[in-house]
Scaffold this active site. Structure first.
Site, PDB file in Angstrom:
ATOM      1  N   ARG A   1      85.625  50.865  49.206  1.00 59.59           N
ATOM      2  CA  ARG A   1      84.429  50.452  48.487  1.00 59.59           C
ATOM      3  C   ARG A   1      84.236  48.938  48.441  1.00 59.59           C
ATOM      4  NH1 ARG A   1      84.802  54.712  46.781  1.00 59.59           N
ATOM      5  NH2 ARG A   1      86.963  54.237  46.432  1.00 59.59           N
ATOM      6  N   THR A   2      85.255  48.258  47.985  1.00 58.00           N
ATOM      7  CA  THR A   2      85.075  46.823  47.733  1.00 58.00           C
ATOM      8  C   THR A   2      84.795  46.065  49.033  1.00 58.00           C
ATOM      9  OG1 THR A   2      86.579  47.037  45.874  1.00 58.00           O
ATOM     10  CG2 THR A   2      86.083  44.817  46.587  1.00 58.00           C
TER      11      THR A   2
ATOM     12  N   LYS B   1     103.284  39.077  60.709  1.00 61.39           N
ATOM     13  CA  LYS B   1     104.236  38.247  61.465  1.00 61.39           C
ATOM     14  C   LYS B   1     104.953  37.269  60.546  1.00 61.39           C
ATOM     15  CE  LYS B   1     100.957  38.287  65.291  1.00 61.39           C
ATOM     16  NZ  LYS B   1      99.908  37.465  65.909  1.00 61.39           N
TER      17      LYS B   1
ATOM     18  N   ARG C   1      91.430  40.372  49.078  1.00 59.76           N
ATOM     19  CA  ARG C   1      92.216  41.327  48.272  1.00 59.76           C
ATOM     20  C   ARG C   1      93.662  41.239  48.726  1.00 59.76           C
ATOM     21  NH1 ARG C   1      90.997  47.462  46.643  1.00 59.76           N
ATOM     22  NH2 ARG C   1      89.638  46.271  45.281  1.00 59.76           N
TER      23      ARG C   1
ATOM     24  N   HIS D   1      89.958  41.722  38.913  1.00 61.45           N
ATOM     25  CA  HIS D   1      89.007  42.265  39.891  1.00 61.45           C
ATOM     26  C   HIS D   1      87.605  41.911  39.384  1.00 61.45           C
ATOM     27  CE1 HIS D   1      87.290  44.545  42.969  1.00 61.45           C
ATOM     28  NE2 HIS D   1      87.711  45.768  42.693  1.00 61.45           N
TER      29      HIS D   1
END
Lengths: 304, 141
Positions: free
Chosen positions: A51-52, A80, A101, A129
């Site tokens: 969604r985000t 890495k 995120r 958030h």
């Protein structure tokens, strides 16, 4: 240059302005379709999200901008061993704004120390958030027409539920708010949220384990998912995940204009049969989230 | 027991009894070449008993470390055997690289060379929170 890591990075005036912009976008989408032309948004998602990430990407595309980025840590250089700081520094040469995120709390803040472009926190672990909170606020605005004098129930995982913490923080700046926390003992609202936010502002609150007893007084019921990814112990998660399931019979004593919210994704905590109830607002939150992200991107790019 | 007076250096006085060794470690006094005396459980009219640290060298002391540990500590500056200044420490607004965040979900647990920064959020209860994850770290010796 401004970053948005937490909802409190935005003043009430800025939130009002974002809501006004979002409402104007809803009214006249064409007016905004080229406003971010030739601008690029980088979506750096070190943790999976549907969604985000798609909401940010759709928001930028609807503003006429472009999107680059990655959708998991395994498809980025962090696999890495690259640090968050280096990744963000590099991406800053490619993009005009970053939505990020990360599973680690505070990762976006670490990124701001090296970033030459605005950073939007799109969720950092169980911490903040802010754009979900913006989606929640626009939903409350559209459904209730006010942020004052509301009784707001939060149900489920109130310990790890970052959306709950952020919304409580946002609501603490308004008057006449009463909070009702419905959770099992293991997932109660953290003490620091109570002492640092709720008790400082003097907002009245109650804690309970059952939703039925408090249902009649609620103006808003904010359901949450018990998040398996936040548990270190699988057995605890399995025991708690189905603790609360909202079914039509539990809404019998609820107000006719109750607003049922959920940040999604939902698992079992809201029965599918509730979706048809006009009080269900959780899919409206998804749409509102896109409009608020459009407004936020515009604001951070200086009106683009 | 007799401890010699120092000529040029610093005396940390009124340390809460039992805290001297922790302060010794945090100030990294073991790295000094000069004479350092850690005196524990000294009789004190005001405190009952206290610890004292004498450093026989005019070094710079991180007052934030002292304030974080114990805001009652006094810092006496000694020159040519005489006390020329007495400083009081206070609870610092921010502490950097003094304590580590214990939250395993915090970015400081994985990101290289990130400063460990804590901010004072509740002076009354001496609560410091990690700048990154907001976890409180109430380690007081």
């Amino acid at each position: 240059m401004k970053h948005v890591l937490d909802i409190t990075d935005l003043s009430i005036e800025e939130i009002d302005s974002l809501i006004a912009t979002a409402m104007d976008i809803i009214k006249d989408k064409e007016k905004y379709q080229d406003i971010c032309k030739r601008k690029k948004l980088a979506t750096l998602f070190f943790e999976p999200s549907t969604r985000t990430r798609l909401s940010f990407e759709a928001a930028m595309l609807e503003l006429g901008g472009s999107v680059i980025g990655f959708s998991s840590a395994s498809s980025s250089s962090s696999s890495k061993g690259e640090s968050v700081s280096d990744t963000v520094k590099v991406v800053g040469y490619y993009a005009d704004i970053i939505a990020m995120r990360h599973p680690k709390e505070g990762a976006p803040m670490a990124a701001t120390a090296v970033s030459d472009v605005p950073i939007i926190n799109a969720g950092d672990g169980g911490h903040h958030h802010p754009t979900q909170t913006l989606a929640d606020l626009l939903t409350i605005h559209r459904e209730k027409g006010r942020f004052n004098n509301l009784t707001v129930g939060f149900c489920g995982d109130l310990k790890f539920g970052r959306t709950v913490h952020s919304l409580v923080n946002a609501l603490s700046r308004y008057t006449g708010i009463k909070l009702v926390f419905i959770s099992p003992d293991e997932l109660k609202i953290p003490q620091y949220i109570k002492t640092d936010i709720i008790e400082k502002t003097g907002m009245p609150y109650v804690e309970t384990r059952t939703m039925e007893s408090v249902m009649p007084e609620l103006d808003i019921l904010y359901m949450t998912r018990v998040q398996g990814e936040r548990f270190f112990n699988e057995a605890d998660y399995i025991r708690l995940r189905d603790y609360y399931i909202l079914t039509p019979d539990k809404l019998e004593n609820a107000k006719k204009d109750l607003c049922i919210m959920h940040p999604l994704p939902r698992v079992n905590e809201i029965a599918r049969s509730i979706d048809k109830d006009p009080r269900a607002c959780y899919f409206k939150q998804v749409e509102n989230g896109k409009y608020m992200r459009m407004a936020l991107i515009m604001m951070l790019l200086g009106g683009a | 027991m007799t401890i010699d007076q120092i000529e040029n250096g610093i005396v940390l006085d009124h340390i809460k009894a039992g805290n001297a060794m922790a302060i010794y470690r945090y100030l990294q006094l073991d790295e000094l070449d000069c004479t350092v005396a850690v005196i524990k459980n000294v009789k004190s009219a005001k405190m009952g008993k206290k610890d004292i640290i004498k450093i026989d060298s005019p070094i710079d002391i991180n007052l934030d470390v002292l304030g974080y540990f114990d805001e009652n500590i006094t810092v006496n500056i000694i020159r040519d055997g005489e006390k020329i200044a007495k400083k009081h420490v206070c609870l610092p607004e921010k502490i950097v690289n003094i304590v580590k965040c214990k939250n395993p979900r915090c970015i400081t647990s994985t990101e290289q060379e990130l400063d460990q920064v804590f901010r004072l959020t509740d002076p009354e209860n001496r609560v410091y929170r990690c700048m990154y994850c907001d976890s409180s770290n109430n380690y007081l010796p």
